[in-house]
Design a protein around this motif. Sequence first.
Motif, short mmCIF file in Angstrom:
data_model
loop_
_atom_site.label_atom_id
_atom_site.label_comp_id
_atom_site.label_asym_id
_atom_site.label_seq_id
_atom_site.Cartn_x
_atom_site.Cartn_y
_atom_site.Cartn_z
N HIS A 94 0.87 -1.19 0.00
CA HIS A 94 0.00 0.00 0.00
C HIS A 94 0.90 1.23 0.00
O HIS A 94 1.97 1.22 0.61
CB HIS A 94 -0.98 -0.01 1.17
N ASP A 125 6.13 1.18 7.37
CA ASP A 125 4.75 0.80 6.99
C ASP A 125 4.27 1.68 5.86
O ASP A 125 3.57 2.63 6.09
CB ASP A 125 3.84 0.91 8.22
N MET A 126 4.59 1.32 4.59
CA MET A 126 5.44 0.25 4.19
C MET A 126 6.22 0.59 2.94
O MET A 126 6.39 -0.21 2.03
CB MET A 126 4.61 -1.04 3.98
N GLU A 159 -5.00 1.25 2.22
CA GLU A 159 -4.95 0.09 3.13
C GLU A 159 -5.25 0.53 4.55
O GLU A 159 -5.91 -0.18 5.31
CB GLU A 159 -3.58 -0.59 3.06
N GLU A 160 -4.75 1.70 4.90
CA GLU A 160 -4.90 2.18 6.27
C GLU A 160 -6.36 2.49 6.62
O GLU A 160 -6.69 2.65 7.79
CB GLU A 160 -4.02 3.42 6.51
N GLU A 188 4.56 -6.04 4.14
CA GLU A 188 4.29 -5.30 5.37
C GLU A 188 5.43 -5.56 6.36
O GLU A 188 6.10 -6.59 6.28
CB GLU A 188 2.95 -5.76 5.99
ZN LIG Z 1 0.82 -1.25 6.39
#
Ligand SMILES: [Zn+2]
Length: 427
Positions: A94, A125-126, A159-160, A188
């Motif tokens: 992501h 991250d990431m 993604e978050e 990740e």
């Molecule tokens: Zn992540």
Amino acid sequence: MDSKIQLETAIAARRDDLIALTQDLIRIPTLNPPGQNYRQICDYLKQRLEAAGFTVDLIRATGALADSDTYPRWNMVARYEGGAAGDTVHFNSHHDVVEVGHGWTKPPFGGVLEDGRIYGRGACDMKGGLAASIIAAEAFIATYPRFAGAIEISATADEESGGFGGVAYLAEQGRFDPARVQHVIIPEPLQKDRICLGHRGVWWAQVETKGRIAHGSMPFLGDSAISHMGAVLAEIETHLLPLLAGKTTAMPVVPPQARQSTLNINSIHGGEAEQAEDYTGLPAPCVADRCRIVIDRRFLIEEDIAAVKAELTDMLEQIKASRPRFDYEISDLFEVQPSMTDESSPLVQSVGQAIERVLAQKAEYVVSPGTYDQKHIDRIGRLKNCIAYGPGILELAHQPDEWIGVDDMADSALVMALTLAELLPTA
Ligand SMILES: [Zn+2]
């Protein structure tokens, strides 16, 4: 020559490039929410990967959750064909990062390199994992220009915040169809010696208790929804949480405290809504006629989601049977099934062997307490061969002074490149 030595040499030669790439990615602030600079980071990656011979698609998740003309949800998917038929190995990262927060001593979007660590929001991250996968693929292709199969690299949105404008959208478009992609690695930050096989399940729900509004000076004329919620909270504390603590799993969840069912109360709201910060008046005296909590129930592969839901309903029904005027409502907010890839799959085996070759130690198999984009690949894409493997320390994610170690990125890039050599036979 031995594939390990060849690929190690190719990755060592790209060390400065690995650092510069990671810094460049950190310097594009892709904050989510609201979803800033998604197009910029996709354009940057497109240019980079096209130069390396990839065919690159930029895909906007038009109409997906949070997509707007102000903050379009852009995704990048790159593909490199090896020249002969074979499997496709897909690296999915992501590109969004969470808010900066307080407590930083380094510029959060500066990409400062100090003592072998690169600092910045998203370093571990990431964006570090994304950079490692790109270097791995480029080093592999340069070393073995002809191979059977294909390599894909994607950088996806959101993604978050659930991944709906990212991996979920791509999965709906068939990008993770098992006929098209056979192995997925999500870099990740799980640490370079660990393979994450999957995650626990999630059920988010809102529970509302009902009361009757009245003047706060005569509470006996009303019925307090907050008092009713107090009974719910007491029941959760005294009965439900001990019950969940007794439900343990064979899943190797880390940290080990998460090897059981858990429940968190994410929020509670009762009575009059809180006023805006600039409101200078007093609150009004009322008996609360509504009180709501949002619960976050994490469940195990051994549990059934219908039973998980029934457990809470049963508890509320019991309260209702013994408590006068108690009434409630449950609404589902979100759910994800637990997911766990088979340890005997060729993907897990290949990464496990590569970790042993690079780090001279056995890989540790773990399961994540929370979910990540694997859920969409599994559920929408129906693709089971998916793991998370990447450099970085999970605990640093979302923290101030987040960093990624350059050596860790280089080691995990070598693991990824060796995995490619194993899954995509070279000529
Ligand atoms: Zn992540």
